[in-house]
Design an enzyme around this catalytic site. Structure first.
Site, PDB file in Angstrom:
ATOM      1  CE  LYS A 127      -3.920   2.035   2.510  1.00  0.00           C
ATOM      2  NZ  LYS A 127      -4.783   1.979   3.711  1.00  0.00           N
TER       3      LYS A 127
ATOM      4  CB  SER B 287      -8.191   3.861   2.639  1.00  0.00           C
ATOM      5  OG  SER B 287      -7.345   3.219   3.574  1.00  0.00           O
TER       6      SER B 287
ATOM      7  CB  SER C 205      -8.607   1.265   5.621  1.00  0.00           C
ATOM      8  OG  SER C 205      -9.281   2.493   5.537  1.00  0.00           O
TER       9      SER C 205
END
Lengths: 95, 491
Positions: free
Chosen positions: B78, B158, B182
């Site tokens: 990420k 997210s 997330s």
């Protein structure tokens, strides 16, 4: 409305975020919607309840008050938009 | 020869150790998949050279019989994790061109375990979002589609790039971070496994901070076993994070074999929310039946303050974010928009560098922390947070884990974004309480809705009891036997 245009302009200045005049009204509506929604917390009885400030029950560790890192100004300033001679620069702040 | 992309992380690890496949051929297969998956917009930065070089080193170790826990495993990272000399954006315009001169502890741990990096994954800007629609680099497409409908759906957020990449096989597994859901919410939307560890389990050092008392890194994988293996490599004490907890990292994979016989599984009645789709209601009932069949005992429990978790979160998280994001000032890194004075430069930089959702949250945070409002909002929310943590403590006197739905809906269309921010926030209604209380949770794909979209069930556990969470998650996975595949999948 608790959060009006003037309040948003003030908070935006506190947060150092430029908000165009034309956006203040709509932003006030959005932020007021969020604030009105969170105000339901008023229903919760928190009499005598201690605030939770950490998600983990621990006391902070102590360490030697000693320099453990550093000595590479070129790396520290490598990402700066306008570094000069290992210094960060800003617009003039002293007249 | 089986398709290399079919292998789970555990299978790839075993095949690599047995020298049946090489790390270089596995890396090459994934690098090709990363390229093929470009239309999904999963990656912000691809790092094939990094992967190839690390794969060659991994092969040398494997041949010498010196393979480590993740030797030769290709991962997506990420873009919230700082990676040395590799662009790290947090999905924001304000971090334009930022190449960290250091490596986050979690990614360092992964590389030290032998893993390789395929690239940096797209995400909501500063991890603020539940649909990956706030990224400066554009939305990510979910590889799943509704049956007979070509419309592009969101992968959740997210960690949307992470979820979509794992589901589409554009990486074998990925890192995510979870501040209010997330990891678990996008995992559920994308039909994969997502694990949020206990607060303090994985170091936050070198992860771009959103809300420091809530942020936690975790694995996003195809199977529960893969999550157990990857968590083992990510977790551990780190003196550089003052909230990192100094306790040994168990062999999580070993916990899977213990089964759930006699385990007490709590079902919190407050998670039955109005307007929840029937398919989710049914799946939850099904999950309860599966756990019962596997020998667990079902206990009805109450978490009375559940409905206040989201509003408390939307005070605490923005407050912390407004403080954390003060560092983006146009002076030390990233974007700078010139102004005549220092203040004008700050305001212009932040006005242009932050997207709309980030601005909203920074403004809310600034407001609730400002003079005259601190007690009414921030202090109140912290007290409600105590109430929520107490609810969990009381529940865990009656049960060992909790079983809940992971999300209140399946994935929705990229063009179906709610116009009211609060509607978007409701996506995290089932995941946020665990962040506030610092507890571990896992989302496991458990079924499809009537439109063919994946749905997840969530297991929550006691702090630092990831082993029991994984055991229960594994039991769910075994019972669900979820084999459905997204429409877009590589290999």
């Amino acid at each position: 409305m608790a959060l009006d245009k003037q309040t948003v302009a003030k908070v935006a200045h506190l947060a150092r975020i430029k908000v165009p005049e034309s956006r203040l009204e709509s932003l006030a509506g959005e932020l007021d919607g969020i604030v009105t929604w969170v105000e339901q917390l008023g229903e919760v009885d928190v009499e005598g309840v201690a605030p939770m400030t950490s998600a983990v029950e621990t006391s902070l560790r102590w360490r030697e008050d000693a320099v453990t890192d550093g000595g590479y100004p070129e790396k520290v300033t490598a990402n700066a938009p306008d570094a000069q001679m290992h210094f960060f620069t800003t617009p003039k702040v002293v007249e | 020869m089986t398709n290399l992309l079919d292998l789970t992380l555990a299978e790839a690890r075993d095949a690599l150790a047995a020298l049946e496949i090489s790390a270089v051929e596995l890396a090459d297969a994934y690098i090709e998949a990363v390229e093929a998956a470009r239309p999904l917009n999963c990656y912000i930065t691809e790092t094939p050279e990094h992967a190839r070089e690390a794969a060659r080193a991994a092969d040398r170790r494997l041949k010498a019989g010196e393979g480590r826990a993740l030797e030769g495993i290709p991962l997506g990272i990420k873009d919230l994790f700082c990676t040395e000399d590799v662009l790290t954006t947090a999905g924001s315009h304000i971090l334009d061109g930022f190449k960290p001169p250091y490596e986050s502890t979690v990614t360092r741990n992964l590389w030290d375990a032998g893993a390789l990096m395929l690239g940096k994954l797209n995400m909501d800007e500063f991890a603020m979002g539940s649909a990956n629609l706030t990224s400066h680099y554009g939305p990510v497409k979910n590889p799943w589609k509704r049956t007979g409908d070509a419309k592009d759906l969101v992968p959740g957020g997210s960690s949307g790039g992470s979820a979509a990449a794992v589901a589409a096989r554009a990486c074998l597994a990925a890192t995510g971070t979870d501040t209010g859901g997330s990891i678990r919410q996008p995992a559920a939307f994308s039909g994969i496994v997502g694990l949020k560890p206990s607060y303090g389990r994985c170091s936050r050092w070198g992860i771009v901070a959103f809300a420091s008392s809530l942020d936690q890194a975790g694995p996003m994988t195809r199977t529960v076993r893969d999550a157990a293996i990857m968590l083992g490599a990510m977790a551990g004490f780190d003196p550089k994070d003052s909230t990192s907890v100094d306790r040994p990292v168990p062999t999580y994979e070993a916990a899977l074999e213990h089964g759930v016989k006699g385990l007490k599984v709590g079902v919190p009645k407050e998670y039955r929310v109005d307007g929840m789709p029937a398919a989710i209601e049914r799946l939850w009932e099904q999950g309860i039946a599966w756990m019962k069949d596997a020998g667990a005992e079902i206990v009805e429990v109450s978490l009375p303050h559940t409905k206040y978790a989201l509003p408390a979160y939307y005070i605490v998280a923005p407050a912390e974010a407004s403080s954390n994001l003060a560092r983006y000032d146009g002076v030390r890194y990233g974007l700078r928009v010139e102004g005549d004075s220092l203040n004008e430069m700050y305001e212009a930089t932040r006005g242009e560098g932050f997207g709309e959702e980030v601005k909203r949250r920074v403004l809310i945070g600034t407001y609730v922390l400002s003079a005259g409002y601190y007690d009414a909002y921030y202090l109140k929310a912290q007290k409600v947070r105590t109430r929520i943590a107490e609810d969990f403590r009381a529940a865990y006197e009656q049960c060992d884990v909790l079983l809940t739905p992971a999300t209140p809906s399946a994935a929705f269309g990229i063009d179906e974004e709610p116009t009211d921010p609060v509607q978007m926030y409701l996506n995290d209604v089932f995941t946020v309480p665990a962040n506030l209380a610092g507890l571990p949770g896992i989302s496991v794909p458990a079924g499809l809705d009537e439109q063919g979209l994946p749905l997840g069930l969530q297991i929550l556990g006691r702090a630092f009891d990831e082993e029991t969470v994984l055991r229960a998650g594994y039991a769910l996975e075994q019972a669900a036997a979820f084999t459905a595949k997204p429409q877009l999948q590589f290999g």
